[in-house]
Design a protein around this motif. Structure first.
Motif, PDB file in Angstrom:
ATOM      1  N   MET A  65       0.831  -1.197   0.000  1.00  0.00           N
ATOM      2  CA  MET A  65       0.000   0.000   0.000  1.00  0.00           C
ATOM      3  C   MET A  65       0.872   1.256   0.000  1.00  0.00           C
ATOM      4  SD  MET A  65      -3.374   0.515   2.260  1.00  0.00           S
ATOM      5  CE  MET A  65      -2.790   1.135   3.804  1.00  0.00           C
ATOM      6  N   LYS A  66       1.975   1.182   0.741  1.00  0.00           N
ATOM      7  CA  LYS A  66       2.886   2.328   0.811  1.00  0.00           C
ATOM      8  C   LYS A  66       3.479   2.619  -0.570  1.00  0.00           C
ATOM      9  CE  LYS A  66       6.754   4.055   3.472  1.00  0.00           C
ATOM     10  NZ  LYS A  66       7.975   3.602   4.145  1.00  0.00           N
ATOM     11  N   VAL A  67       3.851   1.556  -1.264  1.00  0.00           N
ATOM     12  CA  VAL A  67       4.390   1.729  -2.620  1.00  0.00           C
ATOM     13  C   VAL A  67       3.333   2.342  -3.547  1.00  0.00           C
ATOM     14  CG1 VAL A  67       5.349   0.522  -4.631  1.00  0.00           C
ATOM     15  CG2 VAL A  67       6.083  -0.109  -2.331  1.00  0.00           C
ATOM     16  N   SER A  68       2.070   1.908  -3.393  1.00  0.00           N
ATOM     17  CA  SER A  68       0.984   2.507  -4.192  1.00  0.00           C
ATOM     18  C   SER A  68       0.911   4.002  -3.983  1.00  0.00           C
ATOM     19  CB  SER A  68      -0.386   1.988  -3.774  1.00  0.00           C
ATOM     20  OG  SER A  68      -0.456   0.645  -3.864  1.00  0.00           O
ATOM     21  N   LYS A  69       1.061   4.391  -2.726  1.00  0.00           N
ATOM     22  CA  LYS A  69       0.936   5.822  -2.416  1.00  0.00           C
ATOM     23  C   LYS A  69       2.085   6.616  -3.034  1.00  0.00           C
ATOM     24  CE  LYS A  69      -1.985   5.119   1.531  1.00  0.00           C
ATOM     25  NZ  LYS A  69      -2.336   5.417   2.910  1.00  0.00           N
ATOM     26  N   ILE A  70       3.286   6.037  -2.971  1.00  0.00           N
ATOM     27  CA  ILE A  70       4.423   6.713  -3.601  1.00  0.00           C
ATOM     28  C   ILE A  70       4.175   6.810  -5.111  1.00  0.00           C
ATOM     29  CG2 ILE A  70       6.898   6.576  -4.082  1.00  0.00           C
ATOM     30  CD1 ILE A  70       7.103   5.023  -1.344  1.00  0.00           C
ATOM     31  N   ALA A  71       3.684   5.699  -5.688  1.00  0.00           N
ATOM     32  CA  ALA A  71       3.405   5.682  -7.130  1.00  0.00           C
ATOM     33  C   ALA A  71       2.350   6.729  -7.489  1.00  0.00           C
ATOM     34  CB  ALA A  71       2.941   4.296  -7.554  1.00  0.00           C
ATOM     35  N   THR A  72       1.365   6.908  -6.612  1.00  0.00           N
ATOM     36  CA  THR A  72       0.321   7.912  -6.843  1.00  0.00           C
ATOM     37  C   THR A  72       0.925   9.307  -6.951  1.00  0.00           C
ATOM     38  OG1 THR A  72      -1.225   6.579  -5.570  1.00  0.00           O
ATOM     39  CG2 THR A  72      -1.805   8.878  -5.905  1.00  0.00           C
ATOM     40  N   VAL A  73       1.836   9.606  -6.028  1.00  0.00           N
ATOM     41  CA  VAL A  73       2.453  10.929  -6.043  1.00  0.00           C
ATOM     42  C   VAL A  73       3.257  11.122  -7.333  1.00  0.00           C
ATOM     43  CG1 VAL A  73       4.078  12.446  -4.857  1.00  0.00           C
ATOM     44  CG2 VAL A  73       2.508  11.013  -3.528  1.00  0.00           C
ATOM     45  N   VAL A  74       4.010  10.094  -7.709  1.00  0.00           N
ATOM     46  CA  VAL A  74       4.810  10.193  -8.936  1.00  0.00           C
ATOM     47  C   VAL A  74       3.910  10.384 -10.155  1.00  0.00           C
ATOM     48  CG1 VAL A  74       6.399   8.944 -10.467  1.00  0.00           C
ATOM     49  CG2 VAL A  74       6.707   8.845  -7.978  1.00  0.00           C
ATOM     50  N   LEU A  75       2.849   9.583 -10.242  1.00  0.00           N
ATOM     51  CA  LEU A  75       1.926   9.716 -11.376  1.00  0.00           C
ATOM     52  C   LEU A  75       1.268  11.089 -11.398  1.00  0.00           C
ATOM     53  CD1 LEU A  75       0.138   6.257 -11.515  1.00  0.00           C
ATOM     54  CD2 LEU A  75       1.424   7.328 -13.363  1.00  0.00           C
ATOM     55  N   GLY A  76       0.958  11.605 -10.219  1.00  0.00           N
ATOM     56  CA  GLY A  76       0.365  12.935 -10.125  1.00  0.00           C
ATOM     57  C   GLY A  76       1.291  13.987 -10.737  1.00  0.00           C
ATOM     58  N   ILE A  77       2.569  13.851 -10.417  1.00  0.00           N
ATOM     59  CA  ILE A  77       3.538  14.820 -10.941  1.00  0.00           C
ATOM     60  C   ILE A  77       3.680  14.657 -12.459  1.00  0.00           C
ATOM     61  CG2 ILE A  77       5.975  15.497 -10.875  1.00  0.00           C
ATOM     62  CD1 ILE A  77       5.867  14.629  -7.845  1.00  0.00           C
ATOM     63  N   VAL A  78       3.730  13.407 -12.912  1.00  0.00           N
ATOM     64  CA  VAL A  78       3.802  13.160 -14.357  1.00  0.00           C
ATOM     65  C   VAL A  78       2.585  13.767 -15.056  1.00  0.00           C
ATOM     66  CG1 VAL A  78       3.719  11.352 -16.142  1.00  0.00           C
ATOM     67  CG2 VAL A  78       5.223  11.079 -14.156  1.00  0.00           C
ATOM     68  N   ALA A  79       1.397  13.574 -14.460  1.00  0.00           N
ATOM     69  CA  ALA A  79       0.169  14.110 -15.050  1.00  0.00           C
ATOM     70  C   ALA A  79       0.242  15.630 -15.183  1.00  0.00           C
ATOM     71  CB  ALA A  79      -1.039  13.713 -14.203  1.00  0.00           C
ATOM     72  N   ILE A  80       0.773  16.267 -14.172  1.00  0.00           N
ATOM     73  CA  ILE A  80       0.875  17.733 -14.202  1.00  0.00           C
ATOM     74  C   ILE A  80       1.787  18.162 -15.362  1.00  0.00           C
ATOM     75  CG2 ILE A  80       1.823  19.729 -12.970  1.00  0.00           C
ATOM     76  CD1 ILE A  80       0.883  18.275 -10.351  1.00  0.00           C
ATOM     77  N   ILE A  81       2.945  17.502 -15.457  1.00  0.00           N
ATOM     78  CA  ILE A  81       3.903  17.877 -16.505  1.00  0.00           C
ATOM     79  C   ILE A  81       3.309  17.637 -17.892  1.00  0.00           C
ATOM     80  CG2 ILE A  81       6.164  17.315 -17.501  1.00  0.00           C
ATOM     81  CD1 ILE A  81       7.030  16.585 -14.588  1.00  0.00           C
ATOM     82  N   MET A  82       2.688  16.464 -18.075  1.00  0.00           N
ATOM     83  CA  MET A  82       2.106  16.145 -19.379  1.00  0.00           C
ATOM     84  C   MET A  82       0.937  17.079 -19.699  1.00  0.00           C
ATOM     85  SD  MET A  82       3.939  13.635 -20.486  1.00  0.00           S
ATOM     86  CE  MET A  82       3.257  12.386 -21.543  1.00  0.00           C
ATOM     87  N   GLY A  83       0.132  17.387 -18.683  1.00  0.00           N
ATOM     88  CA  GLY A  83      -0.999  18.298 -18.878  1.00  0.00           C
ATOM     89  C   GLY A  83      -0.538  19.632 -19.431  1.00  0.00           C
ATOM     90  N   ILE A  84       0.598  20.104 -18.928  1.00  0.00           N
ATOM     91  CA  ILE A  84       1.124  21.389 -19.390  1.00  0.00           C
ATOM     92  C   ILE A  84       1.652  21.257 -20.819  1.00  0.00           C
ATOM     93  CG2 ILE A  84       2.976  23.077 -19.001  1.00  0.00           C
ATOM     94  CD1 ILE A  84       2.487  22.513 -15.937  1.00  0.00           C
ATOM     95  N   MET A  85       2.300  20.108 -21.107  1.00  0.00           N
ATOM     96  CA  MET A  85       2.869  19.916 -22.448  1.00  0.00           C
ATOM     97  C   MET A  85       1.805  19.831 -23.543  1.00  0.00           C
ATOM     98  SD  MET A  85       5.898  17.176 -21.713  1.00  0.00           S
ATOM     99  CE  MET A  85       5.802  16.513 -23.360  1.00  0.00           C
ATOM    100  N   PHE A  86       0.629  19.256 -23.172  1.00  0.00           N
ATOM    101  CA  PHE A  86      -0.372  18.974 -24.201  1.00  0.00           C
ATOM    102  C   PHE A  86      -1.492  20.012 -24.257  1.00  0.00           C
ATOM    103  CE2 PHE A  86       1.813  15.062 -24.429  1.00  0.00           C
ATOM    104  CZ  PHE A  86       1.449  14.454 -25.616  1.00  0.00           C
ATOM    105  N   GLU A  87      -1.218  21.198 -23.794  1.00  0.00           N
ATOM    106  CA  GLU A  87      -2.260  22.224 -23.672  1.00  0.00           C
ATOM    107  C   GLU A  87      -3.082  22.431 -24.949  1.00  0.00           C
ATOM    108  OE1 GLU A  87      -0.791  26.002 -22.436  1.00  0.00           O
ATOM    109  OE2 GLU A  87      -2.745  26.963 -22.686  1.00  0.00           O
ATOM    110  N   LYS A  88      -2.433  22.428 -26.099  1.00  0.00           N
ATOM    111  CA  LYS A  88      -3.115  22.843 -27.326  1.00  0.00           C
ATOM    112  C   LYS A  88      -3.857  21.733 -28.075  1.00  0.00           C
ATOM    113  CE  LYS A  88      -1.403  27.004 -26.889  1.00  0.00           C
ATOM    114  NZ  LYS A  88      -2.274  27.970 -26.203  1.00  0.00           N
ATOM    115  N   GLN A  89      -3.819  20.495 -27.591  1.00  0.00           N
ATOM    116  CA  GLN A  89      -4.447  19.396 -28.327  1.00  0.00           C
ATOM    117  C   GLN A  89      -5.954  19.304 -28.062  1.00  0.00           C
ATOM    118  OE1 GLN A  89      -2.844  17.265 -30.584  1.00  0.00           O
ATOM    119  NE2 GLN A  89      -1.431  18.963 -30.331  1.00  0.00           N
ATOM    120  N   ASN A  90      -6.674  18.804 -29.050  1.00  0.00           N
ATOM    121  CA  ASN A  90      -8.100  18.524 -28.850  1.00  0.00           C
ATOM    122  C   ASN A  90      -8.231  17.321 -27.916  1.00  0.00           C
ATOM    123  OD1 ASN A  90     -10.689  17.323 -29.083  1.00  0.00           O
ATOM    124  ND2 ASN A  90     -11.021  18.474 -30.960  1.00  0.00           N
TER     125      ASN A  90
END
Lengths: 554, 104
Positions: free
Chosen positions: A407-432
């Motif tokens: 469960m602890k590893v899941s939580k760490i993975a959640t934080v990492v995925l959250g950060i990845v999502a933020i970065i990708m969200g910013i990169m893909f701003e202009k796409q439909n």
């Protein structure tokens, strides 16, 4: 832990409030009711998260909410997962832009559901525990199958996350005048809070509440639009065609040739059956009967929702299009035409203002925001469980790991995925955003679905076949997406696409099935023999549920 | 699940009936859905103007709209039909199988 949690809630609310004030400076027509409703939703859901955190004691609670969700609740939650920002804003935006094409797109999203019910739902529930890789690797070798299934899950989750993050950024930007980047970061942070502390229980309830709010809000909008035309569809459509031309009533350029049409259909049908965050929902109910009911309710809610989205899109044509109130003057000065503020994906949001004023705009904006939060939470949980349950616990630790550590590893993975999502969200701003979801579906259809489906029904499937065929499917899907018109031309700026179709699924799914078939039947290893022999026992369990995971005791 | 139990269930007529009835039913319904959907999407691909035909001479509403909505409703009805039969007939058979192995 509770103290940390309280601190995080407070800092988050402060961050939010600070953002709102900043927005007030940037935008004069700041909508107080929207902000208040945003804050009520965020406060309420964080409250649920706090409640859920106290009940999330084991890995089973974290991944499946203890397995005690009812069929109706799960149907609502599945519908919630599916009625994402991309569906609500993207499809109503597509209807607004192209009329009938939006309906074609939404029908494609729906028709996978009956197939899931008939073929996937019950065996999945009967064989699996936390992730669909449990099912795929049931009688095959754990390490290679889980590695592949987890890769497919993570790829799907990240693509889908991009779509959601882009929607959220634009929405909050429009409403608060916040910087796009800050909006995306805010969503990422809230999502990390829900998932790490509340696990599946919080994620499910956030999803149920949001689905209820979204269906209510969309119903109100559709009824308001129709009331304007005395509930006469003909009158609505003829007004819309006066503004946008008669072509919005017929199929347009969405599926221009047969290959694209079939490929889109394959992506949407099989893709739905390969979405890890959807598949994971089937483990939150107690047995196959509840799993079945989940799909029945979910299909009803989703179908109803798509009909509403179609009306909403047309409502936006008659009430938002060419309405000076929603016109993006700056953009019009450069590009001409009648662009609306925030782009076409904001059509539904503007319509909410047109039919219900500031208060209802606030409500719909808060709901759309809730939608994004709920969906990204479900996605992240699915991605995190692929990392922790499949990769960490099963592949790296070979199953020798205690529930708390996992469960602890899941939580760490959640934080990492959250950060990845933020970065990708910013990169893909202009796409439909509706098309980005299409890409996620292609990968789900090509990598996840063939392995899952054949592991349930095809006796001769072997590890070698699944790994080679599944990898080929995944690689083909990714390669064709990169070489296709969206990435190769629109993002990388090349003049012409190497692969001419927007939807690669027809090719990549075929590659996956043929690859799995060929490398399974030619597999004469001792291992393969054992895997074929193990099919019978697996099939009995998948059909009857004898020996299946039950709900937890508490 | 041990070998003996596998053999026992496999030879249980209730199990054989459950598997053949359910899977036959599931395949039929799946084919129904696929045929309806692919007819719809291929009509769009090969002959897009077919769905662009107005429902009546003085109307802008095209036949594509009621057809599209009908596909959505059809999908929902299919899930209802399956769920209803599975919750009664198939679950009864399944319970018989489960009870028969309890007796040992």
């Amino acid at each position: 832990m509770n103290r940390i949690f309280t601190f995080l809630i407070l800092s988050c609310v402060v961050l939010f409030a600070a953002g709102a004030i900043e927005g007030e400076i940037a935008k004069q027509d700041l909508n107080m009711s929207a902000i208040v409703m945003f804050l009520i939703f965020v406060g309420g859901t964080l409250g649920i998260t706090y409640w859920a955190a106290k009940r999330t004691k084991s890995a089973k609670d974290f991944y499946t909410a203890g397995g005690g969700i009812t069929g109706f609740q799960n149907g609502m939650a599945i519908a919630g997962d599916y009625m994402s920002a991309a569906s609500f804003l993207g499809i109503s935006g597509l209807v607004y832009l192209k009329g009938y094409d939006g309906l074609i797109y939404s029908i494609g999203f729906l028709v996978g559901w009956p197939i899931i019910l008939f073929m996937i739902a019950e065996p999945l529930r009967n064989l699996g525990k936390y992730t669909f890789a449990d099912v795929a690797s049931y009688r095959l070798r754990q390490t290679p199958i889980r590695t592949l299934a987890a890769s497919g899950s993570i790829a799907t989750v990240i693509l889908y996350l991009i779509a959601q993050m882009v929607g959220s950024g634009k929405l909050i930007q429009l409403l608060f005048g916040l910087e796009y980047e800050i909006a995306v970061i805010l969503v990422g942070v809230l999502m990390i809070l829900y998932v790490t502390f509340g696990g599946m229980l919080a994620t499910t309830w956030v999803q149920i509440i949001k689905a209820f709010l979204l269906l209510s809000g969309a119903t109100f909008m559709a009824v308001a639009v129709m009331a304007h035309y005395d509930f006469n569809f003909g009158a609505l459509f003829s007004h819309a065609t006066e503004l946008k031309g008669i072509e919005i009533m017929s199929p347009g350029g969405l599926v221009s040739d047969p290959i694209s049409a079939i490929s889109l259909a394959v992506a949407l049908m099989f893709g739905t059956a390969g979405l890890p965050h959807i598949l994971m929902r089937f483990f939150t109910v107690s047995d196959a009967k509840e799993a079945r009911k989940s799909v029945f309710y979910a299909t009803g809610f989703i179908g109803y929702f798509y009909i509403l989205t179609f009306i909403i899109g047309f409502g936006a044509i008659v009430m938002v299009f060419q309405n000076p109130q929603y016109l993006d003057l700056a953009k019009q000065a450069i590009d001409g035409g009648s662009p609306i503020l925030g782009g076409n994906n904001m059509a539904a949001i503007h319509l909410s203002h047109a039919v219900g004023g500031d208060f209802f705009l606030g409500f719909i904006s808060a709901v759309a925001f809730a939608t994004i939060l709920a969906v990204v939470s479900g996605l992240t949980l699915a991605g995190a469980s692929a990392i922790s349950h499949d990769l960490y616990a099963s592949v790296i630790k070979k199953g020798n790991v205690d529930s708390l550590k996992e469960m602890k590893v899941s939580k760490i993975a959640t934080v990492v995925l959250g950060i990845v999502a933020i970065i990708m969200g910013i990169m893909f701003e202009k796409q439909n955003i509706a098309f980005v979801v299409g890409l996620a579906f292609a990968i789900a259809a090509s990598a996840n679905f063939p392995i899952l489906f054949l592991s349930m029904y095809w006796k001769k499937l072997t590890t070698r076949g699944a790994v080679i065929g599944g990898s080929l499917g995944l690689a083909t899907a990714i390669l064709l997406v990169i070489l296709g018109p969206i990435v190769w031309v629109q993002i990388l700026g090349n003049a012409e696409a190497i692969f001419p179709y927007k939807y690669p699924a027809l090719f990549s799914v075929t590659v996956a099935f043929v690859g799995i078939w060929f490398f399974s039947i030619t597999d004469s290893s001792h291992n393969a023999e054992e895997e074929r022999e193990a099919f019978e026992a697996q099939f009995i369990r998948s059909q009857t549920g004898i020996g299946a995971e039950g709900a937890s005791e508490h | 699940m041990n070998k003996e139990l596998v053999e026992k269930i496999k030879n249980d007529p209730n199990y054989q009936e459950l598997v053949s009835k359910r899977n036959g039913f599931a395949v039929k319904l799946s084919i129904a859905m696929l045929v309806v959907y692919f007819t719809f999407i291929l009509t769009i691909a090969f002959n897009p103007s077919a769905l662009g035909t107005p429902i009546s001479a003085d109307s802008v509403t095209t036949i594509g709209i009621p057809i599209g909505i009908a596909v959505i409703i059809f999908a929902f009805i299919l899930t209802g039909i399956y769920t209803k039969r599975a919750n009664s007939e198939f679950d009864d058979l399944n319970n018989k199988i489960k009870n028969s192995i309890k007796d040992n």
